[in-house]
Scaffold this motif. Structure first.
Motif, PDB file in Angstrom:
ATOM      1  N   TRP A 196       0.759  -1.175  -0.030  1.00  0.00           N
ATOM      2  CA  TRP A 196       0.023   0.063   0.036  1.00  0.00           C
ATOM      3  C   TRP A 196       0.577   1.213  -0.103  1.00  0.00           C
ATOM      4  O   TRP A 196       0.382   2.173  -0.472  1.00  0.00           O
ATOM      5  N   LEU A 197       1.766   1.393   0.692  1.00  0.00           N
ATOM      6  CA  LEU A 197       2.867   2.407   0.748  1.00  0.00           C
ATOM      7  C   LEU A 197       3.316   2.817  -0.790  1.00  0.00           C
ATOM      8  O   LEU A 197       3.419   3.920  -1.115  1.00  0.00           O
ATOM      9  N   ARG A 198       3.895   1.796  -1.379  1.00  0.00           N
ATOM     10  CA  ARG A 198       4.370   1.884  -2.596  1.00  0.00           C
ATOM     11  C   ARG A 198       3.315   2.213  -3.731  1.00  0.00           C
ATOM     12  O   ARG A 198       3.271   3.073  -4.499  1.00  0.00           O
ATOM     13  N   GLU A 199       2.180   1.435  -3.628  1.00  0.00           N
ATOM     14  CA  GLU A 199       1.242   1.506  -4.810  1.00  0.00           C
ATOM     15  C   GLU A 199       0.306   2.755  -4.498  1.00  0.00           C
ATOM     16  O   GLU A 199      -0.689   2.985  -5.289  1.00  0.00           O
ATOM     17  N   ARG A 200       0.156   3.216  -3.426  1.00  0.00           N
ATOM     18  CA  ARG A 200      -0.891   4.430  -2.934  1.00  0.00           C
ATOM     19  C   ARG A 200       0.265   5.614  -2.627  1.00  0.00           C
ATOM     20  O   ARG A 200       0.020   6.842  -3.312  1.00  0.00           O
ATOM     21  N   LEU A 202       3.457   6.071  -2.560  1.00  0.00           N
ATOM     22  CA  LEU A 202       4.313   6.636  -3.492  1.00  0.00           C
ATOM     23  C   LEU A 202       3.861   6.987  -4.872  1.00  0.00           C
ATOM     24  O   LEU A 202       4.385   8.089  -5.465  1.00  0.00           O
ATOM     25  N   ALA A 203       3.041   6.284  -5.427  1.00  0.00           N
ATOM     26  CA  ALA A 203       2.480   6.401  -6.726  1.00  0.00           C
ATOM     27  C   ALA A 203       1.612   7.720  -6.507  1.00  0.00           C
ATOM     28  O   ALA A 203       1.742   8.517  -7.574  1.00  0.00           O
ATOM     29  N   ASP A 204       1.011   8.339  -5.642  1.00  0.00           N
ATOM     30  CA  ASP A 204       0.207   9.428  -5.530  1.00  0.00           C
ATOM     31  C   ASP A 204       1.113  10.535  -5.219  1.00  0.00           C
ATOM     32  O   ASP A 204       0.771  11.784  -5.049  1.00  0.00           O
ATOM     33  N   GLY A 205       2.445  10.389  -5.140  1.00  0.00           N
ATOM     34  CA  GLY A 205       3.553  11.417  -4.748  1.00  0.00           C
ATOM     35  C   GLY A 205       3.193  12.169  -3.161  1.00  0.00           C
ATOM     36  O   GLY A 205       3.822  13.194  -3.042  1.00  0.00           O
ATOM     37  N   LEU A 206       2.721  10.994  -2.221  1.00  0.00           N
ATOM     38  CA  LEU A 206       2.666  11.496  -0.909  1.00  0.00           C
ATOM     39  C   LEU A 206       3.799  11.511  -0.088  1.00  0.00           C
ATOM     40  O   LEU A 206       4.048  11.813   1.015  1.00  0.00           O
ATOM     41  N   ILE A 207       4.916  10.522  -0.830  1.00  0.00           N
ATOM     42  CA  ILE A 207       6.089  10.102  -0.124  1.00  0.00           C
ATOM     43  C   ILE A 207       7.084  10.202  -1.298  1.00  0.00           C
ATOM     44  O   ILE A 207       6.486  10.217  -2.417  1.00  0.00           O
ATOM     45  N   SER A 208       8.305  10.504  -0.946  1.00  0.00           N
ATOM     46  CA  SER A 208       9.235  10.659  -2.037  1.00  0.00           C
ATOM     47  C   SER A 208       9.676   9.469  -2.588  1.00  0.00           C
ATOM     48  O   SER A 208      10.146   8.500  -1.797  1.00  0.00           O
ATOM     49  N   ASP A 209      10.552   9.354  -3.769  1.00  0.00           N
ATOM     50  CA  ASP A 209      11.099   8.223  -4.199  1.00  0.00           C
ATOM     51  C   ASP A 209      12.231   8.000  -3.345  1.00  0.00           C
ATOM     52  O   ASP A 209      13.038   8.859  -2.949  1.00  0.00           O
TER      53      ASP A 209
END
Length: 258
Positions: A196-200, A202-209
């Motif tokens: 979920w952290l990666r697909e939501r 990170l994907a939504d730009g709510l955390i950085s790469d």
């Protein structure tokens, strides 16, 4: 006409502090007295913990007791951290997986620390503590966890474990702290959250790469012990050290290198 709420005496210092502005809560302290109490709690913790060396914190549920697979494997984790990493195993001091980690550490010849929180349903520490410190406030307890630990291992747990885990991750992400590996033990338990952290997030730009790699997820006890041993070595030496190598080449570079 509705009845006025009955006066309520706070059940604990956190409630007295955080709900002091509610009309039905009986105010028992002034802000100055609250600040004195907070300062005294931190001072007591700093004094008691100042000789702790090679601290590794294990977070986990109070509800998974003896006889569960999680308890038995956390006993082994605690034993390995003490025997093979020379760690002082720090937990919340309660039952369940906290008890298991402390129990294993004592079996492995290591020192154990419990940072207890004043809760109505956890009234005493587990019997495997060499040093136990009681806290009234969650936030002062978190300061002690972070100040006296060099790495964090999250075993399965509920809201309390999630709260502690994300507090640490937020501090690492914002570079409030450095050289703190975070390990999530158990891919079956943590896998859904990580996805979920990666697909939501990170994907939504709510955390950085790269933020999704601020922690390691593993089922390998040897890997956990190696990471924690390296972290303890770095902390004991005052840094710098080979934490990047211990965590692997995919660990975010820069944050832990001077």
């Amino acid at each position: 006409m509705s009845e006025a709420p009955r006066p309520h005496h706070p059940d604990n210092p956190d409630e007295e502090l955080l709900n002091a502005d509610l009309g039905e809560v009986v105010v028992e302290l002034s802000d100055e007295e609250r600040l004195d109490r907070i300062r005294a709690e931190l001072s007591r913790a700093f004094t008691a913990l100042r000789d702790v060396r090679r601290g590794i914190t294990v977070f986990g549920s109070a509800r998974l007791g003896p006889g569960t697979p999680e308890y038995e494997r956390t006993v082994e984790l605690g034993r390995r951290l003490a025997a093979d990493a020379g760690a002082t195993v720090v937990t919340g001091g309660g039952p369940g997986l906290m008890e298991a980690a402390n129990r294993g550490a004592q079996d492995g010849g290591g020192r154990t620390v419990g940072l207890l929180i004043d809760l109505p349903f956890e009234t005493h520490g587990n019997p495997y503590l060499d040093l136990a410190i009681e806290f009234h406030y969650f936030f002062t307890r978190k300061v002690a966890f972070v100040r006296y630990s060099g790495a964090f291992v999250a075993t399965p747990g509920g809201f309390g474990t999630m709260d502690e885990l994300f507090e640490v991750l937020c501090l690492v992400q914002t570079q409030k702290i450095r050289r703190y590996p975070v390990v999530l033990w158990g891919t079956a338990y943590w896998g859904g959250l990580v996805e979920w952290l990666r697909e939501r997030m990170l994907a939504d730009g709510l955390i950085s790469d790269g933020d999704e790699r601020l922690f390691r997820v593993t089922d390998d006890v040897d890997e956990i012990v190696a990471i924690c041993r390296a972290a303890a070595d770095v902390r004991e030496a005052g840094g710098p050290g080979d934490l990047h190598g211990a965590m692997g080449e995919d660990w975010p570079p820069g944050l832990w290198r001077r």
